[in-house]
Design an enzyme around this catalytic site. Structure first.
Site: not given
Ligand SMILES: Cc1ncc(COP(=O)(O)O)c(C=O)c1O
Length: 382
Positions: A40, A273
């Site tokens: 994602k 800045y």
């Molecule tokens: C439903 C879900 N599973 C797994 C993960 C993976 O988490 P991580 O990056 O801590 O392994 C996430 C990420 O937040 C998630 O939302």
């Protein structure tokens, strides 16, 4: 061409993936645990397409994304792999039949976190004479989305009555799996196990039960079930100091640029800045064309450092949108065009997103996700 870029090592991704596989194998030698790689948010800033293609070539079992827009995009790059959408369906904005037909066409696996979603998918799948593959999300304590574990038995029972849904999985998500104190994670796991036990007793079983994110993969072996969902560790960072060094992973992104301007300034000259930094002697100042517009946070001003030719140089003055300045010292052999490592790891030079996260008071996830779109991603096979 602007010299700022994010070099992404697909070889390191492969090594990290293999490390995770090895770790799972060692913990559960008699079971092949599936991996749902979490891609994602543009694969945590690393590039959805290239990262996913590489993971598929390595034999990953599933790809996980946050929402349907990401999933549809991913499907255009990856025709075959299984894609699980962790998020909910927003029913209201859709032309439902057309939308469900599109999701079916893209062969996506939906998370069902409410009865209304189950009903909705069932109704339109029936109309289309198809079955929609789903995973049921149980809230055991994160309080984000999902069926409250206290009432979940009844809800799951109801979902089993929807005949146009193919229930492939059930899952939950930890709130604190990366912490040294495992008590809350254990509580979540116990509640999940109890629900699974009761469901099984009543004849409800699931081909794929899953639960473990990066923290749990490193910390809680009995949370593996049939599949694990690593995100951060694939990209080479640990979710906490407590979980560090449990497996041998390396950051796959090196954020780099080049020195593009050098000047010598007098003592007591203000830099950048706001005039928050003054030189204490006559020094060389280098300018690097990267700033918060590239996702290199202003919070690193005066605190971060960069590597040039294996030496570190401090960032001085405020980081601006497009530039930052470094103090090269009284004398310097740094030249215009020299490569600068701003984040990542090269040889023994390490300035990780975890180090930077500490400076900014955040977590490495946020640092890597923040690398802006305008920074070109360059993919390397080494
Ligand atoms: C439903 C879900 N599973 C797994 C993960 C993976 O988490 P991580 O990056 O801590 O392994 C996430 C990420 O937040 C998630 O939302």
């Amino acid at each position: 061409m602007n010299p700022t870029r994010a070099e992404i090592s697909l070889k390191r991704l492969e090594d990290n993936y293999n490390e995770i596989r090895k770790h799972l194998q060692k913990a559960k030698p008699n079971k092949k645990i599936k991996i749902c790689a979490v891609v994602k948010a543009n694969a945590y800033g690393h590039g959805l397409r290239e990262i996913s293609q590489k993971l598929v070539s390595l034999g990953v079992d599933y790809l996980g994304v946050a929402n349907y827009d990401e999933a549809i995009k991913l499907r255009t790059h990856i025709p075959k792999a299984k894609i699980l959408v962790f998020g909910t369906l927003i029913h209201s904005k859709l032309k439902p039949a057309a939308y469900v037909s599109k999701l079916l066409k893209y062969n996506l696996v939906a998370t069902v976190a409410s009865l209304s979603t189950a009903k909705f998918l069932d109704f339109y799948s029936k109309k289309l004479n198809r079955k929609f593959k789903v995973h049921i999300k149980i809230d055991t304590g994160l309080k984000r989305i999902g069926f409250d574990v206290k009432r979940a038995f009844k809800n799951v029972e109801q979902i089993f009555n929807y005949k146009n849904l193919e229930i492939e999985g059930i899952f939950t998500h930890f709130a604190t799996s990366e912490s040294r104190d495992k008590s809350f994670a254990r509580l979540q796991l116990n509640k999940f196990n109890e629900l699974l036990y009761n469901l099984k007793k009543a004849g409800m079983e699931f081909p794929i039960v899953h639960c473990a994110n990066s923290g749990a993969i490193l910390n809680i072996k009995d949370s593996y079930f049939d599949m694990v969902r690593p995100g951060l560790i694939l990209y080479g960072y640990f979710p906490s100091d407590e979980t560090k060094h449990k497996i041998n992973i390396k950051p796959i992104m090196n954020l780099k640029s080049k020195v593009t301007f050098i000047k010598r300034v007098d003592a007591n000259t203000s830099i950048s800045y706001g005039r928050k930094y003054f030189t204490d002697r006559k020094v060389f100042i280098g300018s690097i064309p990267i700033g918060y517009g590239d996702g290199y946070w202003r919070a690193f001003s005066g605190k971060g450092k960069v590597f040039i030719n294996h030496k570190t140089y401090p960032i001085v003055g405020a980081i601006t949108m497009d530039w930052l300045m470094i103090n090269l010292g009284v004398q310097t052999d740094v030249r215009i065009g020299d490569d600068v490592l701003l984040m990542g790891m090269e040889n023994s030079n390490y300035i990780g997103a975890d180090t930077l996260a500490k400076i900014a008071g955040t977590i490495p996830y946020e640092i890597i996700c923040a690398v802006a779109d305008r920074v070109p991603r360059v993919y390397l096979d080494y």
